[in-house]
Design an enzyme around this catalytic site. Structure first.
Site, PDB file in Angstrom:
ATOM      1  N   ARG A  34       0.827  -1.220   0.000  1.00 26.94           N
ATOM      2  CA  ARG A  34       0.000   0.000   0.000  1.00 26.94           C
ATOM      3  C   ARG A  34       0.860   1.269   0.000  1.00 26.94           C
ATOM      4  O   ARG A  34       0.436   2.295  -0.523  1.00 26.94           O
ATOM      5  CB  ARG A  34      -0.940  -0.004   1.197  1.00 26.94           C
ATOM      6  CG  ARG A  34      -2.162  -0.871   0.957  1.00 26.94           C
ATOM      7  CD  ARG A  34      -3.089  -0.843   2.132  1.00 26.94           C
ATOM      8  NE  ARG A  34      -4.397  -1.361   1.784  1.00 26.94           N
ATOM      9  CZ  ARG A  34      -5.297  -1.745   2.672  1.00 26.94           C
ATOM     10  NH1 ARG A  34      -5.034  -1.681   3.950  1.00 26.94           N
ATOM     11  NH2 ARG A  34      -6.474  -2.193   2.273  1.00 26.94           N
ATOM     12  N   GLY A 357      -6.966  -6.585   1.143  1.00 26.49           N
ATOM     13  CA  GLY A 357      -5.766  -6.469   1.949  1.00 26.49           C
ATOM     14  C   GLY A 357      -5.085  -7.822   2.115  1.00 26.49           C
ATOM     15  O   GLY A 357      -3.929  -7.992   1.762  1.00 26.49           O
ATOM     16  N   GLY A 381     -12.186  -4.388   1.871  1.00 25.68           N
ATOM     17  CA  GLY A 381     -13.616  -4.066   2.014  1.00 25.68           C
ATOM     18  C   GLY A 381     -14.073  -3.113   0.925  1.00 25.68           C
ATOM     19  O   GLY A 381     -15.191  -3.227   0.412  1.00 25.68           O
TER      20      GLY A 381
HETATM   21  C1  3PG Z   1      -8.512  -1.896   4.977  1.00 24.68           C
HETATM   22  O1  3PG Z   1      -7.484  -2.423   5.438  1.00 24.68           O
HETATM   23  O2  3PG Z   1      -9.419  -2.559   4.431  1.00 24.68           O
HETATM   24  C2  3PG Z   1      -8.620  -0.405   4.991  1.00 24.68           C
HETATM   25  O3  3PG Z   1      -7.410   0.188   5.325  1.00 24.68           O
HETATM   26  C3  3PG Z   1      -9.733   0.032   5.907  1.00 24.68           C
HETATM   27  O4  3PG Z   1      -9.429  -0.305   7.223  1.00 24.68           O
HETATM   28  P1  3PG Z   1     -10.614  -0.481   8.289  1.00 24.68           P
HETATM   29  O5  3PG Z   1     -11.353  -1.739   7.904  1.00 24.68           O
HETATM   30  O6  3PG Z   1      -9.964  -0.553   9.628  1.00 24.68           O
HETATM   31  O7  3PG Z   1     -11.520   0.727   8.159  1.00 24.68           O
END
Ligand code: 3PG
Length: 400
Positions: A34, A357, A381
């Site tokens: 990232r 991720g 997500g």
């Molecule tokens: C992720 O890793 O999907 C994003 O950085 C969002 O993180 P979060 O689910 O903690 O909001």
């Protein structure tokens, strides 16, 4: 939606909302994908003479400073990748941030500390989020949204801040949207989707949507056991979301009605205990049939026969989207399922998109060449919610 090219950035303070939420082991970044993905936009702005203020969240701290979630290691890695110093502000809107931003000359860059150290960032209260966004806005002249991984969050820096500054989408968001559109508009068939990861409840929306779009859905990871249970099989001590069994049963019924093929594991790698991810001590898993896992065993990866079946099911596809690992890939004894799916994507003639991720990190941690895939998304997500056809707050906020 404007792009960076529509902004006059020279001499301006440009706030770049990136997603630098990388996995850490102590202070060691275990996957810097990232950070690397954020570099092109930052470099472009610096080359055009902007004063660049980069901001991100990391993990899920509880609205107050927590050293475990400091972005300091990320600032160091970002500096290495940019090949120039990154000034690090030890807060987000207070003395350190103000002084750091004031100290920037044209073509210099700073990183603010974790945005989630402030309760206002993630607050559900519009006024509290707005007040934090006002303080962030005071630091900058322009806003560039480039944290694709966070665009599904209605957070101050993602949703409220662009309303307060002239704004545009960065190159990463633009590139992600170009690719994901190929999965939602005129998708080339057969279209297969591979879903894994721990919880089926995280994937309900996307499965619901994909039942109308995909030709084939392959299931692995912890969520597979809820599917196996819904088919009437015993899953022993495997991860199970009992309350989701009826929902999943309904999906299986709808899939049959619509001619969507659901492919579930036929065998699994199982053991009595969850493996030790710190010592990575040998776990000695055994191969069990997926339709009868005894009470004292838990499934932790797809088995060798399933690997073959999944590779065959992906070989004759035109488009593949993959989200979520097939097993506990962080332990070498349970990495083969995830490795096999990654290899099947590479071997397939299809246009392949790795979303998420965890699956994106798995591909890199297992040593695959990223360029062998059509696209590796930085959004977990976010890419799932995009595929669901939801309005994503961070994208809506970037519209003109
Ligand atoms: C992720 O890793 O999907 C994003 O950085 C969002 O993180 P979060 O689910 O903690 O909001």
């Amino acid at each position: 939606m404007k792009t960076i090219d529509d902004l006059q950035v020279s001499g301006q303070r440009v706030f770049v909302r990136a997603d630098l939420n990388v996995p850490l082991d102590g202070e060691t970044i275990t996957d810097d994908g990232r950070i690397r993905a954020a570099v092109p936009t930052i470099t472009k702005l610096l080359d055009r003479g902007a004063k660049v203020i980069v901001a991100s969240h990391l993990g899920r701290p509880k609205g107050a400073p927590d050293p475990r979630y400091s972005l300091a290691p990320v600032a160091r890695r970002l500096g290495e990748l940019l090949g120039k110093p990154v000034a690090f502000a030890t807060d987000t809107v207070d003395d350190s941030a103000r002084a750091t931003v004031e100290g920037l000359a044209d073509g210099q860059v700073a990183l603010l500390e974790n945005l989630r150290f402030n309760a206002g960032e993630t607050s559900k209260d519009d006024a509290e989020r707005g007040a934090f966004a006002d303080r962030l806005a005071a630091l900058a002249d322009l806003y560039v949204g480039d944290g694709f991984g966070a665009v599904h969050r209605k957070h101050a820096s993602v949703y409220d801040l662009p309303a307060r500054l002239p704004h545009a989408a960065g190159d990463l968001i633009a590139a992600e949207l170009t690719v994901l559109k190929q999965l939602t508009e005129d998708v080339k068939r057969p279209y297969a989707v591979v879903l894994g990861g721990a919880k089926v409840s995280d994937k309900l929306g996307v499965i619901d949507h994909l039942l109308e779009k995909a030709d084939r859905i392959l299931i692995g990871g912890g969520m597979a056991y809820t599917f196996l249970k819904a088919q009437g099989h015993e899953v022993g001590g495997s991860l199970l979301q009992e309350d989701q069994v009826p929902v999943v049963r309904e999906y299986l019924r709808r899939a049959e009605e619509r001619g969507v093929e659901f492919v579930l594991p036929v065998d699994v790698l199982a053991a009595a205990e969850f493996p030790d991810l710190k010592t990575k001590a040998p776990a000695n898993p055994e191969v069990l049939s997926a339709d009868a896992i005894p009470a004292d065993r838990q499934g932790l990866d797809i088995g060798p026969e399933t690997r073959k079946v999944y590779a065959a099911k992906l070989a004759d596809t035109a488009t593949v989207f993959w989200n979520g690992p097939m097993g506990v890939f962080e332990h070498p004894d349970y990495a083969d399922g995830t490795r096999a799916v990654a290899q099947a994507l590479i071997d397939s003639p299809a246009f392949t998109v790795v979303g998420g991720g965890d699956s994106a990190a798995a591909v890199r941690i297992l040593g695959f060449d990223e360029s062998a895939f059509g696209h590796i998304s930085t959004g977990g997500g976010a890419s799932l919610e995009y595929l669901e056809g939801k309005t994503l707050p961070g994208l809506a906020a970037l519209e003109d």
